[in-house]
Design a protein around this motif. Structure first.
Motif, PDB file in Angstrom:
ATOM      1  N   LYS A 208       0.838  -1.130   0.077  1.00 25.33           N
ATOM      2  CA  LYS A 208       0.115  -0.084   0.116  1.00 25.33           C
ATOM      3  C   LYS A 208       0.757   1.376  -0.095  1.00 25.33           C
ATOM      4  O   LYS A 208       1.975   1.195   0.473  1.00 25.33           O
ATOM      5  N   VAL A 209       0.335   2.208  -0.421  1.00 25.53           N
ATOM      6  CA  VAL A 209       1.019   3.421  -0.369  1.00 25.53           C
ATOM      7  C   VAL A 209       0.951   4.114   1.047  1.00 25.53           C
ATOM      8  O   VAL A 209      -0.015   4.053   1.803  1.00 25.53           O
ATOM      9  N   LEU A 210       2.213   4.678   1.375  1.00 28.05           N
ATOM     10  CA  LEU A 210       2.357   5.080   2.832  1.00 28.05           C
ATOM     11  C   LEU A 210       2.171   6.661   2.830  1.00 28.05           C
ATOM     12  O   LEU A 210       2.922   7.309   1.939  1.00 28.05           O
ATOM     13  N   ILE A 211       1.308   7.405   3.366  1.00 29.34           N
ATOM     14  CA  ILE A 211       1.189   8.937   3.476  1.00 29.34           C
ATOM     15  C   ILE A 211       1.331   9.224   4.932  1.00 29.34           C
ATOM     16  O   ILE A 211       0.504   8.755   5.692  1.00 29.34           O
ATOM     17  N   MET A 212       2.101  10.045   5.150  1.00 34.14           N
ATOM     18  CA  MET A 212       2.459  10.485   6.367  1.00 34.14           C
ATOM     19  C   MET A 212       1.524  12.020   6.478  1.00 34.14           C
ATOM     20  O   MET A 212       1.744  13.027   5.613  1.00 34.14           O
ATOM     21  N   GLY A 213       0.523  11.952   7.039  1.00 37.06           N
ATOM     22  CA  GLY A 213      -0.514  12.718   7.162  1.00 37.06           C
ATOM     23  C   GLY A 213      -0.268  14.075   7.855  1.00 37.06           C
ATOM     24  O   GLY A 213      -0.679  14.187   9.050  1.00 37.06           O
ATOM     25  N   TYR A 214       0.809  14.947   7.470  1.00 36.19           N
ATOM     26  CA  TYR A 214       1.038  16.279   8.392  1.00 36.19           C
ATOM     27  C   TYR A 214      -0.130  17.000   8.889  1.00 36.19           C
ATOM     28  O   TYR A 214      -0.940  17.318   7.887  1.00 36.19           O
ATOM     29  N   GLN A 215      -0.370  17.156  10.090  1.00 33.62           N
ATOM     30  CA  GLN A 215      -1.672  18.068  10.456  1.00 33.62           C
ATOM     31  C   GLN A 215      -2.963  17.353   9.929  1.00 33.62           C
ATOM     32  O   GLN A 215      -3.681  17.780   9.020  1.00 33.62           O
ATOM     33  N   SER A 216      -2.970  16.049  10.376  1.00 33.81           N
ATOM     34  CA  SER A 216      -4.054  15.185   9.607  1.00 33.81           C
ATOM     35  C   SER A 216      -5.583  15.649  10.021  1.00 33.81           C
ATOM     36  O   SER A 216      -6.575  15.456   9.366  1.00 33.81           O
ATOM     37  N   VAL A 217      -5.840  16.541  10.775  1.00 32.90           N
ATOM     38  CA  VAL A 217      -6.977  17.166  11.320  1.00 32.90           C
ATOM     39  C   VAL A 217      -7.662  17.818  10.179  1.00 32.90           C
ATOM     40  O   VAL A 217      -8.678  18.074  10.134  1.00 32.90           O
ATOM     41  N   TRP A 218      -6.969  18.578   9.232  1.00 33.34           N
ATOM     42  CA  TRP A 218      -7.750  19.438   8.206  1.00 33.34           C
ATOM     43  C   TRP A 218      -8.698  18.902   7.390  1.00 33.34           C
ATOM     44  O   TRP A 218      -9.488  19.351   7.229  1.00 33.34           O
ATOM     45  N   PRO A 219      -8.413  17.644   6.683  1.00 32.84           N
ATOM     46  CA  PRO A 219      -9.370  17.214   5.903  1.00 32.84           C
ATOM     47  C   PRO A 219     -10.718  16.680   6.593  1.00 32.84           C
ATOM     48  O   PRO A 219     -11.791  17.041   6.024  1.00 32.84           O
ATOM     49  N   GLY A 220     -10.387  16.410   7.787  1.00 33.22           N
ATOM     50  CA  GLY A 220     -11.414  16.058   8.798  1.00 33.22           C
ATOM     51  C   GLY A 220     -12.297  17.055   9.222  1.00 33.22           C
ATOM     52  O   GLY A 220     -13.369  17.277   9.335  1.00 33.22           O
ATOM     53  N   GLN A 221     -11.524  18.290   9.561  1.00 27.97           N
ATOM     54  CA  GLN A 221     -12.236  19.735   9.969  1.00 27.97           C
ATOM     55  C   GLN A 221     -13.109  20.298   8.931  1.00 27.97           C
ATOM     56  O   GLN A 221     -14.288  20.632   9.208  1.00 27.97           O
ATOM     57  N   TYR A 222     -12.647  20.109   7.718  1.00 23.58           N
ATOM     58  CA  TYR A 222     -13.307  20.606   6.505  1.00 23.58           C
ATOM     59  C   TYR A 222     -14.565  19.802   6.374  1.00 23.58           C
ATOM     60  O   TYR A 222     -15.653  20.165   5.956  1.00 23.58           O
ATOM     61  N   TYR A 223     -14.445  18.372   6.664  1.00 24.62           N
ATOM     62  CA  TYR A 223     -15.490  17.456   6.379  1.00 24.62           C
ATOM     63  C   TYR A 223     -16.716  17.991   7.480  1.00 24.62           C
ATOM     64  O   TYR A 223     -17.880  17.915   7.187  1.00 24.62           O
ATOM     65  N   ILE A 224     -16.178  18.111   8.762  1.00 23.95           N
ATOM     66  CA  ILE A 224     -17.307  18.450   9.725  1.00 23.95           C
ATOM     67  C   ILE A 224     -17.807  19.868   9.365  1.00 23.95           C
ATOM     68  O   ILE A 224     -18.815  20.142   9.628  1.00 23.95           O
ATOM     69  N   SER A 225     -16.891  20.905   9.082  1.00 21.37           N
ATOM     70  CA  SER A 225     -17.299  22.222   8.475  1.00 21.37           C
ATOM     71  C   SER A 225     -18.425  22.195   7.547  1.00 21.37           C
ATOM     72  O   SER A 225     -19.613  22.888   7.748  1.00 21.37           O
ATOM     73  N   GLN A 226     -18.218  21.411   6.384  1.00 26.49           N
ATOM     74  CA  GLN A 226     -19.448  21.237   5.517  1.00 26.49           C
ATOM     75  C   GLN A 226     -20.706  20.547   6.139  1.00 26.49           C
ATOM     76  O   GLN A 226     -21.702  21.047   5.525  1.00 26.49           O
ATOM     77  N   TYR A 227     -20.491  19.294   6.963  1.00 25.45           N
ATOM     78  CA  TYR A 227     -21.483  18.904   7.604  1.00 25.45           C
ATOM     79  C   TYR A 227     -22.354  19.788   8.333  1.00 25.45           C
ATOM     80  O   TYR A 227     -23.617  19.936   8.198  1.00 25.45           O
ATOM     81  N   VAL A 228     -21.775  20.688   9.207  1.00 26.48           N
ATOM     82  CA  VAL A 228     -22.455  21.712   9.852  1.00 26.48           C
ATOM     83  C   VAL A 228     -23.127  22.707   9.112  1.00 26.48           C
ATOM     84  O   VAL A 228     -24.293  23.008   9.317  1.00 26.48           O
ATOM     85  N   LYS A 229     -22.581  23.178   8.037  1.00 24.35           N
ATOM     86  CA  LYS A 229     -23.226  24.055   7.163  1.00 24.35           C
ATOM     87  C   LYS A 229     -24.461  23.495   6.341  1.00 24.35           C
ATOM     88  O   LYS A 229     -25.425  24.183   6.198  1.00 24.35           O
ATOM     89  N   ARG A 230     -24.248  22.299   6.288  1.00 23.56           N
ATOM     90  CA  ARG A 230     -25.576  21.353   5.499  1.00 23.56           C
ATOM     91  C   ARG A 230     -26.650  21.387   6.218  1.00 23.56           C
ATOM     92  O   ARG A 230     -27.979  21.595   6.188  1.00 23.56           O
ATOM     93  N   THR A 231     -26.342  20.821   7.779  1.00 25.79           N
ATOM     94  CA  THR A 231     -27.458  20.672   8.864  1.00 25.79           C
ATOM     95  C   THR A 231     -27.904  21.985   9.571  1.00 25.79           C
ATOM     96  O   THR A 231     -28.909  21.887  10.088  1.00 25.79           O
ATOM     97  N   MET A 232     -27.019  22.901   9.758  1.00 25.63           N
ATOM     98  CA  MET A 232     -27.491  24.282  10.286  1.00 25.63           C
ATOM     99  C   MET A 232     -27.376  25.251   9.616  1.00 25.63           C
ATOM    100  O   MET A 232     -26.527  26.355   9.698  1.00 25.63           O
TER     101      MET A 232
END
Length: 393
Positions: free
Chosen positions: A1-25
């Motif tokens: 498998k491809v190994l990816i070192m996810g520097y500050q991995s929070v940001w893709p997830g944070q964006y996902y949360i942000s979009q979820y909140v905007k859709r639901t609120m």
């Protein structure tokens, strides 16, 4: 498998949360949306959304990825403090969802985090660093190589199967593992010894005398001109040795932090630290009263720095060997020095390059006349340097 070192991995997830909140609120205020985002980022409910963001990336790529989920910056941007122990809980959660978990710098109780990761079934990716010098943000450096020794000691004792070597460059962040103007080959070479120690469990040995100096260009609180300092991480001078047999060491004109002027270095790896005070930095290795090795740092510790530069200066007895391997025996080794004095006229190299030549070009480090007075102020260049004033009209 491809190994990816996810520097500050929070940001893709944070964006996902942000979009979820905007859709639901959609009708909520920005403050209310931000409060909900912050709540989700501190709970398993939100962490599951972060995981989904990575699953979507794998789906878009079309293959599984060996993710190293990086916890650095995990709570950046929150308007409130995360609950106590949240980073350890997050580490254990993501260790069940990703094959590896790590971080860029130490952010939180790393030993507890690493144990939680391994207990949850993932690999712990341990961060290694000598310093961190982000000029626009913060500068941190340990006394000598204390961080390096401490990081590798944890790596050897904790269940650590991956290493994340923090490496950048000489111009920004100064965490470089590769050879550079400041560290030359010293950090590069000594890291190889720590890597072998980690892999084999055997402490470093050598068939010849190896000596390293790690120093700094100026001490904390020293007046700076013409540029200003944002912050300063004070430090020490450190001498590291890897010897085939014991020897006596000394640093001319200096006393160790223990007050010694000479010390006995055993076979294998050892170190000694000195206060960071102005003056030349050198070390001599003696046996039977005779100097067998002398190593001089090209950078003295200055009492008149001109710019902020908390990065370590490294030099070692292996420099010439590696230079010849990289550039050939017929190419003279390039030695960069800002606070040295190439022509011995009392003006340091930086002064001549910055005011009269081209900064960084050692060919212009000998172009100024210490007795000249181009500003017609009645003060010579040498007096301007000593007084830390502008020599130009």
């Amino acid at each position: 498998k491809v190994l990816i070192m996810g520097y500050q991995s929070v940001w893709p997830g944070q964006y996902y949360i942000s979009q979820y909140v905007k859709r639901t609120m959609p009708d909520a205020s920005k403050a209310a949306q931000k409060a909900e985002e912050d709540r989700l980022r501190c709970t398993e409910e939100g962490w599951r959304m972060m995981v989904q963001a990575y699953r979507d990336i794998e789906k878009n790529i079309g293959q599984p990825i060996y993710w190293e989920f990086c916890l650095s910056g995990f709570f950046y941007g929150l308007d409130r403090q995360p609950p106590p122990g949240a980073i350890v809980k997050a580490a254990a959660f993501f260790a069940k969802e990703f094959p590896a978990v790590g971080m860029f710098l130490w952010e939180g109780p790393v030993p507890e985090i690493s144990k939680a990761v391994v207990a949850a079934g993932a690999e712990w990716c341990h961060p290694m660093k000598m310093q961190y010098e982000n000029f626009g943000w913060m500068q941190v450096a340990s006394p000598g190589l204390n961080w390096v020794r401490g990081d590798w000691a944890y790596a050897r004792t904790l269940p650590c199967t991956l290493i994340q070597q923090i490496t950048w460059n000489d111009y920004h962040e100064c965490t470089n593992l590769s050879p550079g103007y400041n560290t030359r080959y010293a950090y590069y070479d000594i890291m190889g010894e720590f890597i072998r120690w980690w892999k084999t469990g055997k402490e470093p040995t050598s068939d010849h005398d190896r000596v390293y100096i790690f120093s700094h260009k100026y001490a904390n609180g020293t007046r700076m001109f013409p540029f200003k300092a944002m912050s300063r991480a004070d430090n020490l001078i450190e001498v590291v040795t890897i010897l085939p047999r014991p020897a006596t060491l000394r640093s001319p004109g200096r006393k160790t932090t223990d007050g010694e002027t000479e010390w006995e270095a055993p076979a294998g790896m050892s170190y000694k630290q000195f206060p960071l005070t102005p003056g030349p930095v050198a070390v001599e290795l003696l046996r039977d009263g005779k100097v067998e090795v002398r190593l001089d740092s090209p950078e003295p510790v200055s009492d008149r720095p001109f710019r902020q530069d908390t990065g370590k200066v490294g030099v070692c007895t292996e420099d010439a060997l590696y230079w010849a391997e990289d550039f050939g025996k017929d190419v003279p080794m390039f030695v960069y020095s800002e606070y040295g004095d190439a022509d011995g006229d009392g003006l340091p190299n930086w002064f001549e390059m910055l005011w009269y030549g081209k900064f960084g070009d050692m060919r212009t480090a000998t172009v100024a006349d210490p007795n000249a007075d181009p500003a017609h102020t009645g003060e010579t260049n040498l007096q301007h340097y000593l007084d830390q004033t502008d020599p130009l009209p």
